[in-house]
Write a protein that holds these residues in place. Sequence first.
Motif, short mmCIF file in Angstrom:
data_model
loop_
_atom_site.label_atom_id
_atom_site.label_comp_id
_atom_site.label_asym_id
_atom_site.label_seq_id
_atom_site.Cartn_x
_atom_site.Cartn_y
_atom_site.Cartn_z
N ILE A 195 0.83 -1.21 0.00
CA ILE A 195 0.00 0.00 0.00
C ILE A 195 0.87 1.26 0.00
O ILE A 195 2.06 1.23 0.29
N SER A 196 0.22 2.36 -0.35
CA SER A 196 0.82 3.69 -0.21
C SER A 196 -0.16 4.58 0.54
O SER A 196 -1.38 4.36 0.47
N TYR A 197 0.38 5.56 1.26
CA TYR A 197 -0.45 6.48 2.02
C TYR A 197 -0.27 7.87 1.43
O TYR A 197 0.83 8.43 1.46
N MET A 198 -1.34 8.42 0.85
CA MET A 198 -1.31 9.70 0.18
C MET A 198 -1.92 10.75 1.10
O MET A 198 -3.14 10.82 1.28
N ILE A 199 -1.08 11.57 1.72
CA ILE A 199 -1.53 12.53 2.74
C ILE A 199 -1.87 13.87 2.09
O ILE A 199 -1.11 14.40 1.28
N PHE A 200 -3.04 14.43 2.46
CA PHE A 200 -3.43 15.72 1.88
C PHE A 200 -3.84 16.77 2.91
O PHE A 200 -4.09 17.91 2.54
N ASP A 201 -3.89 16.43 4.20
CA ASP A 201 -4.26 17.46 5.17
C ASP A 201 -3.77 17.07 6.56
O ASP A 201 -3.32 15.93 6.80
N MET A 202 -3.86 18.06 7.48
CA MET A 202 -3.37 17.88 8.85
C MET A 202 -4.18 18.79 9.78
O MET A 202 -3.85 19.95 9.96
N PRO A 203 -5.24 18.29 10.37
CA PRO A 203 -6.08 19.15 11.22
C PRO A 203 -5.54 19.39 12.63
O PRO A 203 -6.06 20.25 13.35
N TYR A 204 -4.48 18.66 13.04
CA TYR A 204 -3.96 18.79 14.41
C TYR A 204 -2.45 18.66 14.36
O TYR A 204 -1.90 17.81 13.66
N LEU A 205 -1.73 19.53 15.11
CA LEU A 205 -0.28 19.50 15.10
C LEU A 205 0.27 19.94 16.44
O LEU A 205 -0.02 21.04 16.93
N ARG B 96 -4.05 26.75 2.69
CA ARG B 96 -2.70 27.08 2.22
C ARG B 96 -1.69 27.01 3.37
O ARG B 96 -0.55 26.58 3.16
N GLU B 97 -2.12 27.39 4.58
CA GLU B 97 -1.22 27.34 5.73
C GLU B 97 -1.03 25.89 6.19
O GLU B 97 0.07 25.48 6.55
N ARG B 98 -2.10 25.11 6.19
CA ARG B 98 -1.99 23.71 6.59
C ARG B 98 -1.09 22.95 5.61
O ARG B 98 -0.31 22.08 6.02
N GLN B 99 -1.16 23.30 4.33
CA GLN B 99 -0.29 22.67 3.35
C GLN B 99 1.17 23.04 3.58
O GLN B 99 2.07 22.21 3.42
N ARG B 100 1.39 24.29 3.96
CA ARG B 100 2.77 24.71 4.25
C ARG B 100 3.33 23.92 5.43
O ARG B 100 4.49 23.45 5.39
N LEU B 101 2.51 23.75 6.46
CA LEU B 101 2.94 22.98 7.63
C LEU B 101 3.17 21.51 7.28
O LEU B 101 4.09 20.87 7.80
N LEU B 102 2.33 20.98 6.39
CA LEU B 102 2.53 19.60 5.94
C LEU B 102 3.88 19.45 5.26
O LEU B 102 4.62 18.48 5.50
N GLN B 103 4.21 20.40 4.40
CA GLN B 103 5.48 20.35 3.69
C GLN B 103 6.66 20.38 4.67
O GLN B 103 7.69 19.74 4.43
N GLU B 104 6.49 21.13 5.75
CA GLU B 104 7.56 21.24 6.74
C GLU B 104 7.72 19.97 7.57
O GLU B 104 8.84 19.59 7.94
N ARG B 105 6.61 19.33 7.88
CA ARG B 105 6.63 18.24 8.87
C ARG B 105 6.60 16.82 8.28
O ARG B 105 7.00 15.88 8.96
N VAL B 106 6.12 16.68 7.06
CA VAL B 106 6.00 15.34 6.47
C VAL B 106 6.98 15.21 5.32
O VAL B 106 7.02 16.04 4.41
N ARG B 107 7.79 14.17 5.39
CA ARG B 107 8.71 13.88 4.30
C ARG B 107 8.35 12.51 3.71
O ARG B 107 8.03 11.58 4.42
N GLY B 108 8.38 12.43 2.42
CA GLY B 108 7.99 11.19 1.77
C GLY B 108 8.99 10.06 1.97
O GLY B 108 10.17 10.30 2.22
N ASN B 109 8.49 8.85 1.89
CA ASN B 109 9.35 7.67 1.87
C ASN B 109 8.74 6.67 0.88
O ASN B 109 7.90 7.05 0.06
N ALA B 110 9.14 5.44 0.94
CA ALA B 110 8.67 4.46 -0.03
C ALA B 110 7.18 4.22 0.05
O ALA B 110 6.55 3.80 -0.92
N THR B 111 6.58 4.52 1.21
CA THR B 111 5.16 4.23 1.42
C THR B 111 4.32 5.49 1.53
O THR B 111 3.16 5.50 1.12
N VAL B 112 4.87 6.55 2.07
CA VAL B 112 4.12 7.77 2.37
C VAL B 112 4.49 8.90 1.41
O VAL B 112 5.68 9.15 1.18
N GLN B 113 3.47 9.55 0.88
CA GLN B 113 3.70 10.69 -0.01
C GLN B 113 2.70 11.80 0.30
O GLN B 113 1.59 11.53 0.77
N LEU B 114 3.10 13.03 0.00
CA LEU B 114 2.18 14.15 0.06
C LEU B 114 1.48 14.29 -1.29
O LEU B 114 2.10 14.17 -2.34
#
Length: 316
Positions: free
Chosen positions: A112-122, A133-151
């Motif tokens: 499986i892969s996990y496609m992340i598009f939002d973050m309601p709690y941090l 737009r701000e939640r997406q900026r925070l996602l970019q800062e805090r989530v980094r992709g790997n073999a399974t997880v992507q933004l």
Amino acid sequence: MEWQPIVPFEPIRTETAPSGDGWVGQIKWDGTRILTYASGGTVRLFNRKGHERTLQYPELLDLSSYCTAESVILDGEVIAIADGRPNFQEVMRRDSVRKAQHLALAQKQVPISYMIFDMPYLDGEWITDKPLRERQRLLQERVRGNATVQLVPSVAGMNDLFGVMKQHKMEGIVCKDLESKYLIGGKDKRWQKMKIYNDLVAVVGGVTHRAGQVNALMLGLYDAEGRLWYIGHAGTGRFTQQTWRELTEKVREMTLPERPFVNVPERSKDAVWIKPLLTVKVSYMEWTAGRTLRQPSIQALVGAQPADCTFGQLDG
């Protein structure tokens, strides 16, 4: 922290992309909505209905491998790829695992892969009131992709993106207002989904009733040998209550003692078999592995000849 699963924000259906510079489009993945809840080193997974799925997707439990937050809720879609694109039936094979001893085989058979598009709690704070737009900026800062997880990427050209999704026979896109807050339990036009459907004309070979009125049609197509195969049942779409009432009267004169289908339909126990004379236009997402329609929706009764309702339609 003891999490209480939230009901995630949902898009409404639209036929056309919204206009304006304040919108972006994202791929609508054909998977299952999964929210990741992490706090104090513990990670739990829940689907949109609040049912736990921590057992089913152990690839997502090592939060530090893809996210730097101390505590977080991540919103995304778990997908499984078959024939080069996301396949709902495949991801359901993983989602249906209920015993730990079956998990290793399921992981091997259905990666499986996990496609992340939002973050309601941090990090101890609800950020649902921050604009997308701000939640997406925070996602970019805090989530980094790997073999399974992507933004999930966002693009400005929503119609172009929709065209690409059509070309690749994907599920569709979601259009999002960059100023939108994350409304827990909400569903409104700040998020809008454009879905891609296929169409065919099918024969009605049976019906089911509720409270004395027809409430669903059992659909079929003919093969090259003239045999009628059941391909699914549909009870949603564009029929009005008046149409259902008229149909109820019509089928009373069309009943058969035996099913007209070669194969045994689901819901056979409650079915009333009818002469395969009625034809309907149906939209649907795709075919399942069992040769039935996924998410069929009735568009209209049509005057097609039943004999013309064949699998040959699928070649066009």
